[in-house]
Design an enzyme around this catalytic site. Structure first.
Site, short mmCIF file in Angstrom:
data_model
loop_
_atom_site.label_atom_id
_atom_site.label_comp_id
_atom_site.label_asym_id
_atom_site.label_seq_id
_atom_site.Cartn_x
_atom_site.Cartn_y
_atom_site.Cartn_z
N ARG A 179 -1.94 -3.42 6.58
CA ARG A 179 -2.33 -3.41 8.19
C ARG A 179 -3.50 -2.20 8.03
NH1 ARG A 179 2.12 -3.44 12.38
NH2 ARG A 179 3.13 -1.96 10.74
N ASP B 158 -1.61 -8.99 8.83
CA ASP B 158 -0.41 -8.48 9.82
C ASP B 158 0.83 -9.75 9.72
OD1 ASP B 158 1.31 -8.07 11.76
OD2 ASP B 158 0.08 -7.59 13.45
N VAL B 159 1.70 -9.39 9.15
CA VAL B 159 2.73 -10.70 8.90
C VAL B 159 3.27 -11.30 10.07
CG1 VAL B 159 3.50 -10.00 6.82
CG2 VAL B 159 4.67 -9.22 8.49
N LYS C 204 17.15 -8.85 7.47
CA LYS C 204 17.21 -8.51 5.88
C LYS C 204 18.40 -9.75 5.21
CE LYS C 204 14.21 -5.51 4.97
NZ LYS C 204 12.79 -6.05 4.05
N ASN D 98 0.65 -1.13 -0.08
CA ASN D 98 0.14 0.02 0.00
C ASN D 98 0.94 1.24 0.05
OD1 ASN D 98 0.84 -0.86 2.62
ND2 ASN D 98 -0.53 0.62 3.55
N ARG D 99 2.12 1.15 0.00
CA ARG D 99 3.11 2.25 -0.06
C ARG D 99 4.37 2.20 -0.53
NH1 ARG D 99 5.95 2.95 4.80
NH2 ARG D 99 5.44 1.39 6.40
N GLY D 100 5.20 3.12 -0.73
CA GLY D 100 6.57 2.94 -1.35
C GLY D 100 6.71 1.96 -2.50
N ILE E 52 16.59 4.05 -2.16
CA ILE E 52 15.36 4.42 -3.12
C ILE E 52 14.51 5.72 -2.52
CG2 ILE E 52 13.37 3.30 -4.19
CD1 ILE E 52 15.86 1.60 -4.10
N TYR F 4 17.79 -4.55 11.74
CA TYR F 4 17.38 -4.75 10.42
C TYR F 4 18.29 -5.46 9.54
CZ TYR F 4 15.61 -2.53 6.15
OH TYR F 4 15.06 -2.30 4.95
#
Length: 240
Positions: free
Chosen positions: A40, A54-55, A150, A17-19, A179, A146
Site C-alpha cells: 500500500r 489493497d487486499v 489466521k 515491503n517489510r518484515g 519472529i 486475528y
C-alpha cells in the site's frame, strides 16, 4: 550469494515491503525468480517489481495482477502474506475491529487466491502459500479477531487443495511463531524474555528462517505437499 533457479517462476507476495514479506521477496530474488510484491506504501526489495494494491479491494487486486502479468507473465507462485492486527480484549473489541481484521487477513487471502487461480488453472501449475500464525492454532487472549482470521486460512488452503489439486496446484499454510521483526523489537526486554521461556527453542525465529520454508514449499521438491500446515515456531505450537 545468488543462483539461478532450475525453473524460474513468476512470484507475487502480498505485503512484501517489510518484515516477513520483505524477507520472502529477498529469498525468491536470491533464487533467481521473477518477483513482484504488493504494497500500500513503500517499496519491495531490490530486484522486485512493486505494485500498489489493497487486499480489501478486489478491483485493486485485479489491477495489480494485470500489471504483474504484463511484466512477468502469469503468477505461478502466490504468497498471501498481507495482514493487520487490532488487538483488544473481547469485551472491548467492536464488530468493526473484528471484521476489518478478518477482511484483510482472511477475505484478502481469498481475493488474491481467486485471482491467481485463473492463470494457475490454465497453466496446470501453481503454488499457493498462505502465511498464518501459531496464534491461529493456539489462540491468544486479546487476539480473537486475528486468531480467527489466521485459523480460517487453514480451511481455505485445504478446500483449495481439494478443488484444484488435480490441476497441479498446491495450497499450503505456514504458521510462524515469534519472529524477530520491528514489532517484537519494541517489546520490553522482560516481555521478550517471558515469551522466549515458552518456546522450546529458547529464541525467536529470524525472518529468513520463515522465508526459506516458504521458498521450499514453492519449489519442485514440494510438489506432493498440499493442504499442510507447516509450523515455523521453535516448537511453541507443537504442530497443532
Amino acid at each position: 550469494m545468488t543462483f539461478s533457479a532450475p525453473n524460474p517462476r513468476t512470484v507475487l507476495i502480498t505485503g512484501g515491503n517489510r518484515g516477513i514479506g520483505l524477507a520472502i521477496a529477498e529469498e525468491f530474488v536470491a533464487q533467481g525468480h521473477r518477483v513482484a510484491v504488493t504494497a500500500r506504501s513503500g517499496q519491495g526489495p531490490e530486484g522486485t517489481l512493486t505494485v500498489r494494491a489493497d487486499v480489501t479491494d478486489a478491483a485493486s487486486i485485479d489491477a495489480a495482477f494485470t500489471e504483474v502479468e504484463a511484466a512477468y507473465g502469469p503468477v505461478e507462485v502466490l504468497v498471501a502474506n498481507a495482514g493487520i492486527t487490532r488487538d483488544l480484549l473481547l469485551m472491548r473489541m467492536t464488530e468493526e475491529d473484528f471484521t476489518d481484521v478478518v477482511d484483510t487477513n482472511l477475505t484478502g487471502a481469498f481475493r488474491v487466491v481467486k485471482r491467481a487461480s485463473k492463470g494457475m488453472m490454465k497453466a496446470r501449475f501453481g503454488r499457493i502459500i498462505l502465511v498464518s500464525s501459531v496464534v491461529g492454532l493456539l489462540g491468544s487472549a486479546g487476539q480473537i479477531n486475528y486468531a480467527a482470521s489466521k485459523s480460517g486460512l487453514v480451511g481455505l488452503a485445504r478446500s483449495v487443495t481439494r478443488e484444484l489439486g488435480s490441476r497441479g496446484i498446491t495450497a499450503n499454510v505456514v504458521a510462524p511463531g515469534f519472529i524477530e521483526t520491528e514489532m517484537t523489537a519494541v517489546l520490553p526486554e522482560a516481555t521478550q524474555a517471558e515469551y522466549r521461556k515458552s518456546i522450546p527453542a529458547g529464541r525467536f525465529a529470524t525472518t529468513d528462517e520463515v522465508a526459506k520454508v516458504i521458498a521450499w514449499l514453492a519449489s519442485d521438491d514440494a510438489a506432493y505437499i498440499s493442504g499442510a500446515v507447516i509450523p515455523v515456531d521453535g516448537g511453541l505450537g507443537m504442530g497443532h
